[in-house]
Design an enzyme around this catalytic site. Structure first.
Site, short mmCIF file in Angstrom:
data_model
loop_
_atom_site.label_atom_id
_atom_site.label_comp_id
_atom_site.label_asym_id
_atom_site.label_seq_id
_atom_site.Cartn_x
_atom_site.Cartn_y
_atom_site.Cartn_z
CD GLU A 181 10.86 -59.60 -16.55
OE1 GLU A 181 9.87 -60.99 -17.02
OE2 GLU A 181 11.33 -59.51 -15.58
N PRO A 203 6.98 -40.85 -19.59
CG PRO A 203 8.92 -38.83 -18.61
CD PRO A 203 7.53 -40.13 -17.55
#
Ligand code: ADP
Ligand code: ZN
Length: 592
Positions: free
Chosen positions: A414, A192
């Site tokens: 990561e 959103p």
């Protein structure tokens, strides 16, 4: 017609009110006494009025009473003898008609109203009942105050991907002429506030076509059939203003996979979904210049029928903005308020990882409100920071916010994946990012070199090593491990398991064993295949563990050998949040 309905309702309401008042008044003034009391108290009674079975009357002291009883000649005679005045009132002929009217008219009216309501629903877009009409908001392109591509900050790749939609809407005939398959249904996937609606509006404005906006949940109503007629109505209206864009926000409200609803099928949603499919197919087959864009954050729960070719067959992903994106969004929205030219935009952007475009907009809004309240000439850095804190601390906590500590861990995790993937392969690293997306806190995007039909063992080993690289980096750098690697571990175990059980890639040789999952029933492992003895099963599990531990050891050794590079990579990632393949290369393969 609308007014007639209103008047009928008012009339019915008035009657009900009148009746209620009369009832209350009567019950207040008149005392109800039993028939026995009437006989007992006969001395004290002044007069009675008899009407059928009903007896009204007054005591000598003026109190009124009422009762019911068998009124016979004997009784009346007794009353007369006691000097009670007796009046016989005839039962009016009209009275039952009136009673009936008063009792039934409101009820009948309500039934009539409901009935015509349902009829209206069945007829679909009956003008009488606006209930079944789509309430879609329409935005017609205007010169003033329109959202253009320039108002959509960041999202450059996405903007590139939707260019042909604009071309098509501007010039649908050209597409036909050249036999180009036009874009039809597009699905915007992303969290959103990531700018899905904004971009859709911008597309409409850039193409100069009307924009129909509807939220998926507004199709879901209590009454079966309302949703589908609203869908029909929406498309009908759109057809009249084609070329145009229909935007359906939160499509998952309608498009949830069939039969997954609580309590099995959900008629209303199913009908609505079917209607939507019919309309989409209609556009496709009639070649109408309408582009339907749907938005969702949950593509996984959508009914596959929606995603079939010719329907929503183009997926476009939106993610939360990275540092560069946030800087651009800040710039766009700061332009709209009076702001201090000295604001260090990059500093602000750095302090709001995880903010969506919508969050940034409301942060600036908040700061502007504070500025007015505190009579400051413009929005400055201090106000922005306070607005930011307010949003992060906010009760709602809609925003996903990371502390620096968490961000650092994700960066190392990561970086671990990316480093190993760059050094040993197997797939190309396209980019690595620590911007949360869906469930994952960060991503390392890898693209296989070519279409692979046969996968060899070496490839799988390397793949598992890359998957475990995140956890390995965490362990080496922080000396603790976190739950952040759960998904990686699940994936790598799955691969290792398949290697052993299905692909015969273990020391047990090329034998396919039924994988264990197939014997799990109702959460309990009920039986193992007879082919697998207790001992073999133990060996198989041992093999799976061997693969995992070999790969994990390899991941750790690659990282330890290149620990400087890992630090550099993680630091850079922490700073910039997204690194391209090129940037990673310059860190890992630079000679320094
Ligand atoms: P979504 O439809 O993805 O939930 P919206 O498009 O409604 O999000 O975004 C809400 C608001 O957030 C927009 O009106 C806009 O002001 C702001 N916003 C979101 N993304 C961006 C962006 N990339 N550039 C500028 N503003 C944005
Ligand atoms: Zn990971």
């Amino acid at each position: 017609m609308k007014y007639l309905v209103l008047w009928i309702l008012i009339f019915a309401g008035a009657i009900l009110l009148y009746r209620a008042i009369v009832d209350i008044q009567e019950s207040q003034k008149v005392e109800f006494i039993s028939f026995t009391d009437l006989i007992k108290d006969i001395e004290n009674i002044k007069e009675i009025r008899v009407k059928g079975n009903r007896i009204d009357g007054e005591f000598k002291d003026g109190r009124a009473f009422k009762t019911y009883g068998p009124v016979e000649w004997e009784l009346l005679k007794t009353f007369s003898e006691k000097n009670v005045k007796v009046t016989i009132i005839p039962e009016e002929k009209t009275s039952w008609v009136r009673d009936l009217l008063i009792a039934w008219v409101p009820t009948l009216l309500i039934i009539f109203l409901l009935f015509s309501f349902i009829r209206g629903i069945e007829r679909g877009n009956s003008r009488a009942i606006s209930f079944t009409r789509s309430k879609a908001k329409i935005f017609v392109p205007r010169k003033d105050n329109k959202v253009t591509f320039d108002d959509v900050a960041g999202l450059d790749e996405v903007k590139e991907e939707v260019k042909d939609i604009i071309d098509y809407l501007k010039n649908p005939d050209k597409f036909k002429e050249f036999g180009i398959r036009p874009p039809k249904g597009v699905i915007f996937i992303g969290p959103p506030g990531s700018g899905k609606t904004l971009l859709a509006k911008a597309i409409a404005n850039e193409a100069g076509v009307p924009f129909f906006y509807e939220v998926g949940s507004s199709f879901i109503e209590l009454f079966v059939g309302v949703g589908s007629s609203r869908v029909r109505d929406l498309f009908e209206r759109a057809r009249k203003s084609a070329p145009c864009i229909i935007f359906i926000d939160e499509i998952d409200a309608v498009g949830r996979g069939r039969g997954t609803g609580i309590g099995g099928g959900h008629d209303e949603r199913e009908q609505t979904l079917n209607q939507l499919l019919v309309e989409l197919d209609g556009i496709e087959s009639r070649g109408e210049p309408i582009v339907v864009i749907a938005a969702t954050n949950r593509p996984d729960i959508l009914d596959p029928a929606l995603l079939r070719p010719g329907r929503f067959d183009r997926k476009i992903y939106f993610s939360l903005p990275d540092l560069k994106g946030r800087i651009e969004i800040l710039k766009v929205h700061l332009k709209r308020v009076k702001s201090d030219p000295k604001i260090d935009i990059e500093k602000i952007a750095r302090s709001i990882p995880g903010f969506s475009g919508a969050d940034i907009e409301s942060m600036i809004n908040e700061a502007a409100i504070m500025a007015i309240r505190e009579r400051k000439p413009f929005v400055d850095e201090e106000l922005l920071m306070r607005a930011r804190d307010k949003m992060i601390m906010g009760v709602e906590r809609k925003t996903f916010f990371l502390t620096d500590e968490q961000k650092k861990k994700i960066a190392y995790h990561e970086a671990g994946h990316a480093l190993i993937a760059k050094i040993q392969g197997p797939d190309k690293v396209e980019r690595v990012s620590i911007i949360p997306r869906g469930k994952a806190l960060g991503v390392t995007v890898q693209i296989p070199d070519e279409d692979m039909y046969v996968i060899d063992r070496d490839y799988l080993y390397k793949k598992i090593t890359v998957l475990l690289g995140g956890r390995a980096a965490e362990e080496i750098v922080f000396e603790t491990i976190s739950t952040g690697a759960a998904d990686d571990i699940e994936k790598s175990t799955d691969i290792a398991r398949k290697m052993v059980y299905e692909w015969g890639m273990s020391s047990l040789g090329p034998i396919a064993f039924k994988s264990k999952e197939e014997y799990i029933f109702l959460g309990r492992e009920i039986a193992r295949h007879e082919d697998i003895s207790e001992e073999t099963a133990r060996k198989l599990d041992q093999e799976v563990m061997n693969i995992i531990s070999q790969c994990y050891a390899r991941a750790k050794s690659i990282i330890t050998e290149n620990i400087d590079k890992l630090h550099k990579l993680a630091t850079m990632l922490f700073e910039k949040e997204t690194l391209t393949s090129h940037e990673i290369d310059s860190i890992i393969f630079s000679s320094s």
